[in-house]
Design an enzyme around this catalytic site. Structure first.
Site, mmCIF file in Angstrom:
data_model
loop_
_atom_site.group_PDB
_atom_site.id
_atom_site.type_symbol
_atom_site.label_atom_id
_atom_site.label_comp_id
_atom_site.label_asym_id
_atom_site.label_seq_id
_atom_site.Cartn_x
_atom_site.Cartn_y
_atom_site.Cartn_z
ATOM 1 N N GLU A 1 3.510 -6.052 5.089
ATOM 2 C CA GLU A 1 2.980 -7.355 5.475
ATOM 3 C C GLU A 1 3.631 -7.755 6.798
ATOM 4 O OE1 GLU A 1 0.639 -8.831 3.880
ATOM 5 O OE2 GLU A 1 0.690 -7.885 1.902
ATOM 6 N N ILE B 1 -4.075 -7.736 -0.669
ATOM 7 C CA ILE B 1 -3.329 -8.997 -0.660
ATOM 8 C C ILE B 1 -3.996 -10.015 0.263
ATOM 9 C CG2 ILE B 1 -1.089 -10.081 -0.220
ATOM 10 C CD1 ILE B 1 -0.992 -8.092 -2.511
ATOM 11 N N CYS C 1 0.827 -1.196 0.000
ATOM 12 C CA CYS C 1 0.000 0.000 0.000
ATOM 13 C C CYS C 1 0.866 1.253 0.000
ATOM 14 C CB CYS C 1 -0.904 0.016 1.241
ATOM 15 S SG CYS C 1 -1.800 -1.531 1.513
#
Length: 628
Positions: free
Chosen positions: A77, A53, A2
């Site tokens: 992540e 995702i 992002c």
């Protein structure tokens, strides 16, 4: 993956204008084309762009805790979020989503500032604590995800890319001449600087806390080379391979298509081979060049075939008029690692088939794979045999007198070696890796720039980390320096911007912090062994990869820049470099370099590429490029 951005004005009693925050996030839409979000309240505004995702439907941001007192905008992540949920959050919190973002919010509620040290992954985080009226910005340990900010004592603005900050308004674009000098030496601007004096990079392994008029930057992690001597080679191989498999497996979690970059090298090949143990067939993506001396596409295709992978490749033919302005726009400041070109293209190929790609980045830094480590160790051996005053008296003059024979066989190219031997270990290393060493920089930069620099030495960038390495081992100290500079501000910047330009997430198992910590404890002679880099790495992979890959000479992810300047790039580069004299550069010296390169008298491609990318970046300042 992002993009995040925001504005914080301590003491402000009205909400930040949401249209301004959305304008900031619109500039980084390529980082997150799937969704957008904005949260504003008195004194605070958070913006967000999402590349979906995990929990594709439920991961909207900015996101808050149950009573909306803590808000987050998060890029990255977290690979251990399920473990953290079990350990800290098994009771007392109501989860609205199944994404890793919400884990961070509740972990902050439980641990406060200590939460960042619990996260395993890649991230740039903005946390707004409305009760304490404080904003926290954090960046992952290695620096895989970027975060820029500007603070003037009254207002802080931040973003995943510099371009987002301009839309906040009021941020100075004052040029930083020291950062420019660093760029000329390294081909990138090292953290915490940017090319703009009033914009800074948050350093990896750090978080920033802003409360009222106070701002503090706090380190929460560092790598330490504490060698463990009581393991055999076989035990090291076993420990490494187990941790490597774990790092690869943890990076396969995704609700969208996932694949890998694949060259013919040992790093990416090992990632793909281990991926294939957990999910098969693997989707692999490669690029090649019409210049066969740089082309590894056939070898990559052959290896992919042995695994039964779904393999895709693309042959690169450079289109300078289209690509270089695009790269300059995405990188936001001068950046001259020419491998950004193939990285952009392989990201483009991958994005046509997957949303997430694993890469082999990090192996050379951890396992001493670069040729320069071997050369540096040899120079250090010579330094240990000859007293400093003697080296300076003998090798210094030889370095000045010896001709620069860039066209000659390597054995005759002694000028840089003499110059390095006359210096201290870190100054010699700086001289060896600089695209434009001090003697050339004094000729390339204009008299006005040299006067403004007032004796500033870019070697200080390396010396700062060299003195803080926490080890006396010569190889480990240089590896530490590279991990804090070249890896963070060249390799990872290159991959982040090139992949995000194509809305592609890239994950790097070899940059798992636990894996890096394990490797750092290995004795350095297992990494660089009898002049061979990656010794223990390749030995551990003998059961994973064929000998043809393990023994293949290292090529690197390079492009034929020297030839491009005499062919495809010639007209474009000449126009960019010489159409209008630059007050920052010595045009006479640059012209001499150009002519010598065109005649084949000397390879000036690295210096010319640095000048070309600087000029291309300058053009973006005056004529904004709109990304496709």
């Amino acid at each position: 993956m992002c993009g995040i951005c925001g504005i914080f004005e301590p003491g402000r009693e009205t909400a930040i204008d949401p249209t301004r925050v959305r304008a900031m996030s619109d500039t980084i839409r390529h980082r997150g084309p799937d969704d957008e979000g904005c949260y504003t309240a008195p004194g605070i505004g958070l913006g967000f762009r999402r590349l979906s995702i995990i929990d594709v439907k439920g991961g909207h941001q900015p996101l808050s805790n149950e009573d909306a007192t803590v808000w987050i905008a998060f890029n990255g992540e977290i690979y251990n979020f399920e473990e953290l949920n079990r350990r800290y959050l098994s009771s007392g919190h109501r989860f609205k989503t199944r994404c890793d973002t919400e884990t961070i919010v509740h972990l902050y509620e439980e641990l406060g500032e200590e939460c960042f040290a619990q996260l395993s992954g890649m991230f740039a985080i903005a946390l707004w604590d409305s009760r304490r009226k404080r904003l926290l910005l954090a960046r992952d340990r290695i620096g895989k995800k970027p975060l820029f900010y500007s603070w003037d004592g009254r207002r802080l603005v931040f973003g995943s890319e510099i371009k987002a900050l301009w839309e906040a308004g009021g941020v100075s674009k004052e040029f930083d001449v020291e950062a420019f000098s660093d760029y000329i030496s390294f081909q990138y601007v090292p953290a915490p600087k940017t090319i703009y004096r009033n914009v800074r990079k948050l350093r990896p392994g750090h978080y920033l806390v802003i409360e009222g008029s106070n701002i503090r930057e706090v380190p929460y992690w560092d790598i330490r080379f504490d060698e463990t001597q009581d393991l055999s080679e076989a035990e090291w191989c076993e420990s490494f391979l187990a941790e490597y498999r774990s790092a690869v497996k943890s990076r396969l979690v995704s609700d969208v298509p996932l694949g890998a970059f694949l060259s013919a090298g040992v790093d990416s090949s090992s990632v793909v081979a281990l991926m294939n143990e957990f999910q098969s067939p693997v989707t692999t993506c490669s690029i090649g060049f019409t210049d066969k001396s740089y082309d590894e596409a056939a070898d990559a295709k052959e290896f992919a075939g042995t695994l039964g992978a779904n393999h895709f490749e693309h042959i690169v033919r450079p289109n300078a008029l289209e690509l270089l302005p695009k790269l300059a726009w995405h990188y936001d400041e001068p950046f001259a690692d020419s491998s950004a070109v193939p990285t952009y293209y392989v990201s483009n190929v991958a994005r046509q088939h997957v949303t997430v790609a694993l890469s082999g980045d990090g192996g050379d830094e951890s396992f001493a794979g670069y040729r320069r480590y071997k050369l540096d160790m040899r120079e250090n051996l010579l330094r240990s045999m000859v007293p400093g005053p003697v080296r300076q008296a003998v090798f210094g003059p030889l370095g000045k007198l010896y001709p620069k024979l860039g066209w000659a066989p390597r054995v005759f190219r002694a000028k840089n070696t003499f110059q390095s031997l006359a210096r201290s270990p870190i100054e010699g290393y700086f001289n060896g890796i600089s695209v434009c060493p001090p003697d050339l920089k004094s000729q390339l930069l204009s008299a006005d720039v040299l006067n403004q620099l007032g004796g500033y030495d870019s070697a200080e960038v390396l010396r700062y980390h060299y003195d803080r390495a926490g080890t006396t081992d010569p190889l480990s100290r240089i590896q530490y320096v590279d991990m804090k500079t070249y890896l963070v501000d060249d390799i990872l910047v290159k991959v982040d911007r090139a992949s995000m330009a194509n809305s592609l997430e890239v994950r790097s198992p070899l940059l798992d912090h636990k894996l890096m910590e394990l490797i750092a404890r290995m004795p350095s002679n297992l990494k660089l062994h009898n002049g061979q880099g990656k010794y223990i790495f390749k030995k551990a992979l003998e059961s994973v990869l064929p000998s043809a890959i393990l023994n293949r000479p290292k090529k690197g992810f390079a492009v034929p820049v020297a030839e491009w300047f005499r062919s495809d790039l010639k007209d474009f580069a000449f126009e960019a470099l010489f159409h209008r004299p630059d007050p920052l550069l010595n045009s006479a010296f640059l012209t001499r370099c150009w002519n010598q390169h065109q005649r084949g008298q000397r390879d000036w491609s690295a210096l010319l590429w640095s000048a070309l990318m600087f000029k291309t970046w300058q053009q973006q300042e005056y004529q904004e490029y709109k990304a496709a």
